[in-house]
Design a protein around this motif. Sequence first.
Motif, PDB file in Angstrom:
ATOM      1  N   MET A 222      -7.183  13.049  12.014  1.00 22.31           N
ATOM      2  CA  MET A 222      -6.469  12.038  12.785  1.00 22.31           C
ATOM      3  C   MET A 222      -6.288  10.772  11.949  1.00 22.31           C
ATOM      4  SD  MET A 222      -8.443  12.367  16.474  1.00 22.31           S
ATOM      5  CE  MET A 222      -7.306  11.266  17.327  1.00 22.31           C
ATOM      6  N   VAL A 223      -5.283   9.979  12.324  1.00 19.99           N
ATOM      7  CA  VAL A 223      -5.074   8.678  11.696  1.00 19.99           C
ATOM      8  C   VAL A 223      -4.956   7.611  12.777  1.00 19.99           C
ATOM      9  CG1 VAL A 223      -3.968   9.590   9.619  1.00 19.99           C
ATOM     10  CG2 VAL A 223      -2.569   8.998  11.601  1.00 19.99           C
ATOM     11  N   THR A 224      -5.278   6.381  12.395  1.00 15.18           N
ATOM     12  CA  THR A 224      -5.162   5.237  13.288  1.00 15.18           C
ATOM     13  C   THR A 224      -4.392   4.110  12.606  1.00 15.18           C
ATOM     14  OG1 THR A 224      -6.386   3.499  14.466  1.00 15.18           O
ATOM     15  CG2 THR A 224      -7.448   4.434  12.523  1.00 15.18           C
ATOM     16  N   PRO A 225      -3.504   3.430  13.329  1.00 15.78           N
ATOM     17  CA  PRO A 225      -2.767   2.312  12.730  1.00 15.78           C
ATOM     18  C   PRO A 225      -3.620   1.054  12.592  1.00 15.78           C
ATOM     19  CG  PRO A 225      -2.178   2.542  15.037  1.00 15.78           C
ATOM     20  CD  PRO A 225      -3.054   3.716  14.709  1.00 15.78           C
ATOM     21  N   ASP A 226      -4.807   1.051  13.209  1.00 18.39           N
ATOM     22  CA  ASP A 226      -5.665  -0.137  13.175  1.00 18.39           C
ATOM     23  C   ASP A 226      -6.400  -0.297  11.841  1.00 18.39           C
ATOM     24  OD1 ASP A 226      -4.945  -0.812  15.762  1.00 18.39           O
ATOM     25  OD2 ASP A 226      -6.562   0.359  16.654  1.00 18.39           O
ATOM     26  N   ALA A 227      -6.300   0.699  10.977  1.00 19.89           N
ATOM     27  CA  ALA A 227      -6.913   0.628   9.648  1.00 19.89           C
ATOM     28  C   ALA A 227      -5.784   0.685   8.625  1.00 19.89           C
ATOM     29  CB  ALA A 227      -7.889   1.777   9.442  1.00 19.89           C
ATOM     30  N   GLN A 228      -5.411  -0.449   8.075  1.00 16.57           N
ATOM     31  CA  GLN A 228      -4.249  -0.522   7.197  1.00 16.57           C
ATOM     32  C   GLN A 228      -4.625  -1.015   5.809  1.00 16.57           C
ATOM     33  OE1 GLN A 228      -0.232  -1.780   8.612  1.00 16.57           O
ATOM     34  NE2 GLN A 228      -0.494  -3.505   7.217  1.00 16.57           N
ATOM     35  N   ILE A 229      -4.030  -0.376   4.806  1.00 13.75           N
ATOM     36  CA  ILE A 229      -4.202  -0.798   3.424  1.00 13.75           C
ATOM     37  C   ILE A 229      -2.842  -0.827   2.744  1.00 13.75           C
ATOM     38  CG2 ILE A 229      -6.527   0.203   3.272  1.00 13.75           C
ATOM     39  CD1 ILE A 229      -5.242   2.459   1.531  1.00 13.75           C
ATOM     40  N   MET A 230      -2.776  -1.481   1.597  1.00 14.62           N
ATOM     41  CA  MET A 230      -1.602  -1.407   0.733  1.00 14.62           C
ATOM     42  C   MET A 230      -1.859  -0.330  -0.310  1.00 14.62           C
ATOM     43  SD  MET A 230      -0.170  -2.031  -2.414  1.00 14.62           S
ATOM     44  CE  MET A 230      -1.306  -3.129  -3.249  1.00 14.62           C
ATOM     45  N   HIS A 231      -0.860   0.504  -0.549  1.00 21.22           N
ATOM     46  CA  HIS A 231      -0.994   1.563  -1.559  1.00 21.22           C
ATOM     47  C   HIS A 231       0.277   1.620  -2.398  1.00 21.22           C
ATOM     48  CE1 HIS A 231      -1.518   6.096  -2.609  1.00 21.22           C
ATOM     49  NE2 HIS A 231      -1.987   5.319  -3.562  1.00 21.22           N
ATOM     50  N   LEU A 232       0.098   1.479  -3.712  1.00 24.76           N
ATOM     51  CA  LEU A 232       1.244   1.498  -4.610  1.00 24.76           C
ATOM     52  C   LEU A 232       1.800   2.901  -4.811  1.00 24.76           C
ATOM     53  CD1 LEU A 232       0.122  -1.002  -7.392  1.00 24.76           C
ATOM     54  CD2 LEU A 232       1.956  -1.316  -5.738  1.00 24.76           C
ATOM     55  N   VAL A 233       0.934   3.910  -4.864  1.00 24.59           N
ATOM     56  CA  VAL A 233       1.266   5.320  -5.095  1.00 24.59           C
ATOM     57  C   VAL A 233       1.539   5.601  -6.563  1.00 24.59           C
ATOM     58  CG1 VAL A 233       2.738   7.296  -4.547  1.00 24.59           C
ATOM     59  CG2 VAL A 233       2.231   5.614  -2.785  1.00 24.59           C
ATOM     60  N   GLY A 234       0.697   6.441  -7.144  1.00 22.21           N
ATOM     61  CA  GLY A 234       0.964   6.969  -8.469  1.00 22.21           C
ATOM     62  C   GLY A 234       0.761   6.029  -9.623  1.00 22.21           C
ATOM     63  N   ALA A 235      -0.038   4.977  -9.444  1.00 21.36           N
ATOM     64  CA  ALA A 235      -0.203   4.011 -10.528  1.00 21.36           C
ATOM     65  C   ALA A 235      -0.929   4.590 -11.728  1.00 21.36           C
ATOM     66  CB  ALA A 235      -0.955   2.784 -10.018  1.00 21.36           C
ATOM     67  N   SER A 236      -1.751   5.611 -11.514  1.00 21.56           N
ATOM     68  CA  SER A 236      -2.498   6.175 -12.627  1.00 21.56           C
ATOM     69  C   SER A 236      -1.785   7.369 -13.261  1.00 21.56           C
ATOM     70  CB  SER A 236      -3.899   6.595 -12.157  1.00 21.56           C
ATOM     71  OG  SER A 236      -3.814   7.604 -11.176  1.00 21.56           O
ATOM     72  N   SER A 237      -0.602   7.711 -12.763  1.00 16.61           N
ATOM     73  CA  SER A 237       0.154   8.833 -13.348  1.00 16.61           C
ATOM     74  C   SER A 237       1.628   8.457 -13.350  1.00 16.61           C
ATOM     75  CB  SER A 237      -0.062  10.114 -12.539  1.00 16.61           C
ATOM     76  OG  SER A 237       0.239   9.917 -11.178  1.00 16.61           O
ATOM     77  N   ASN A 238       2.023   7.619 -14.314  1.00 19.90           N
ATOM     78  CA  ASN A 238       3.340   7.003 -14.274  1.00 19.90           C
ATOM     79  C   ASN A 238       4.413   7.767 -15.041  1.00 19.90           C
ATOM     80  OD1 ASN A 238       2.497   6.468 -16.843  1.00 19.90           O
ATOM     81  ND2 ASN A 238       2.251   4.257 -16.554  1.00 19.90           N
ATOM     82  N   LYS A 239       4.128   8.935 -15.545  1.00 20.40           N
ATOM     83  CA  LYS A 239       5.139   9.732 -16.211  1.00 20.40           C
ATOM     84  C   LYS A 239       5.763  10.658 -15.171  1.00 20.40           C
ATOM     85  CE  LYS A 239       3.099   9.521 -20.835  1.00 20.40           C
ATOM     86  NZ  LYS A 239       2.583  10.287 -21.994  1.00 20.40           N
ATOM     87  N   ALA A 240       7.019  10.375 -14.829  1.00 15.06           N
ATOM     88  CA  ALA A 240       7.662  11.005 -13.681  1.00 15.06           C
ATOM     89  C   ALA A 240       7.694  12.525 -13.773  1.00 15.06           C
ATOM     90  CB  ALA A 240       9.073  10.450 -13.517  1.00 15.06           C
ATOM     91  N   ALA A 241       8.129  13.080 -14.900  1.00 13.60           N
ATOM     92  CA  ALA A 241       8.264  14.534 -15.018  1.00 13.60           C
ATOM     93  C   ALA A 241       6.910  15.221 -14.874  1.00 13.60           C
ATOM     94  CB  ALA A 241       8.905  14.895 -16.352  1.00 13.60           C
ATOM     95  N   ARG A 242       5.904  14.678 -15.521  1.00  8.56           N
ATOM     96  CA  ARG A 242       4.567  15.268 -15.449  1.00  8.56           C
ATOM     97  C   ARG A 242       4.041  15.219 -14.019  1.00  8.56           C
ATOM     98  NH1 ARG A 242      -0.601  13.041 -15.872  1.00  8.56           N
ATOM     99  NH2 ARG A 242      -2.214  14.500 -16.555  1.00  8.56           N
ATOM    100  N   LYS A 243       4.248  14.084 -13.357  1.00  5.03           N
ATOM    101  CA  LYS A 243       3.762  13.959 -11.988  1.00  5.03           C
ATOM    102  C   LYS A 243       4.456  14.952 -11.065  1.00  5.03           C
ATOM    103  CE  LYS A 243       3.376  10.857  -8.053  1.00  5.03           C
ATOM    104  NZ  LYS A 243       3.580   9.499  -7.498  1.00  5.03           N
ATOM    105  N   ILE A 244       5.776  15.073 -11.168  1.00  2.32           N
ATOM    106  CA  ILE A 244       6.510  15.997 -10.308  1.00  2.32           C
ATOM    107  C   ILE A 244       6.048  17.425 -10.538  1.00  2.32           C
ATOM    108  CG2 ILE A 244       8.794  16.975  -9.836  1.00  2.32           C
ATOM    109  CD1 ILE A 244       9.936  14.175 -10.468  1.00  2.32           C
ATOM    110  N   ALA A 245       5.827  17.800 -11.794  1.00  2.00           N
ATOM    111  CA  ALA A 245       5.357  19.148 -12.101  1.00  2.00           C
ATOM    112  C   ALA A 245       3.960  19.399 -11.538  1.00  2.00           C
ATOM    113  CB  ALA A 245       5.363  19.372 -13.608  1.00  2.00           C
ATOM    114  N   MET A 246       3.100  18.378 -11.595  1.00 11.70           N
ATOM    115  CA  MET A 246       1.749  18.532 -11.056  1.00 11.70           C
ATOM    116  C   MET A 246       1.758  18.637  -9.537  1.00 11.70           C
ATOM    117  SD  MET A 246      -0.438  15.934 -13.494  1.00 11.70           S
ATOM    118  CE  MET A 246      -2.001  16.310 -12.704  1.00 11.70           C
ATOM    119  N   VAL A 247       2.628  17.851  -8.884  1.00  7.66           N
ATOM    120  CA  VAL A 247       2.763  17.964  -7.428  1.00  7.66           C
ATOM    121  C   VAL A 247       3.271  19.356  -7.061  1.00  7.66           C
ATOM    122  CG1 VAL A 247       4.031  17.117  -5.424  1.00  7.66           C
ATOM    123  CG2 VAL A 247       3.077  15.494  -7.056  1.00  7.66           C
TER     124      VAL A 247
END
Length: 314
Positions: A222-247
């Motif tokens: 479950m998730v709750t909207p009362d617990a909020q954070i900021m998330h940049l997404v993918g900051a430690s894996s910034n090479k687009a092609a490699r990241k897409i292949a890993m996903v």
Amino acid sequence: MTRAQPELTVIIVSYNTKQLTLACLETLYRNTHRTDFDVVVIDNASPDGSAEAIAQAFPQVTLIASDENLGFAAANNLIAQQAASEWLLLLNPDTEVHENAVDNLLAFAKAHPEAGITGGRTVFPDGSLNALSCLNRITPWSAFCMATGMTTIFRNSSFFNPENMGSWKRDSVRQVDIVVGCFLMIRRELWQELGGFDLKFFMYGEEADLCLRAAKLGYQPMVTPDAQIMHLVGASSNKAARKIAMVAKGRTTLIRDHWPKWQVPAGVALMWLWGALRITGARVLSLRGGDKGRATREKWESIWQARREWLSGY
């Protein structure tokens, strides 16, 4: 007088995110008020001086400076295995904790033991919704929609974009299939019962596998909207092609591990179709000329050349 065992252990796995990790820790301590917690940071051999900076700025943090990149799954497992607190919180280094987010998430988790795994709401730095705090599982229909591009065309449709749940703003309490590992809370006892993350996942897909295995035990994340954070997404894996292949590799693994065996060949074929349509589109786009078209083609050529690897999964 010795300190009692903290209720929560916050686990942060960092890689080459020095300034982001420092901001994450600063907001975690500043905006958490009611929870007795310890923080363990494991740095995956960052070349940017992350370990030294964290040790200097936050001496109260337990810091493990690994001499090799263990990956996300193995690093979390290592720390969770050593934790003695009742609760664990996985927190990405490229996040900033908003006021009372951890306090509220722990209270929510306690109030909903049937969830087993809980998460919150994530936003981008400008405050706009970052929908990737939770997902629904991959199904034959969702895989077809993704392969054919309908997920992108009808992004706000729950029918054509079922994994991202369409236009839902993550502004209500809801049961979901997957809580994303950027902000994931779990009772340590359940983590141990599940054996933590499956170590064949180096990065991407491990939290989905964890949640799907918890569901087989009868839990419903479950998730709750009362617990909020900021998330940049993918900051430690910034090479687009490699990241897409890993996903893609992670997605194929989830299909192979969690779909009925008779559906797996179709699932892998849909992953192949997803790649084939995108490399075709990139090649057509590049015919128009221009740097953007050329860069897009080069990216997808790289991904397509690695298709045997990501179609095999982990």
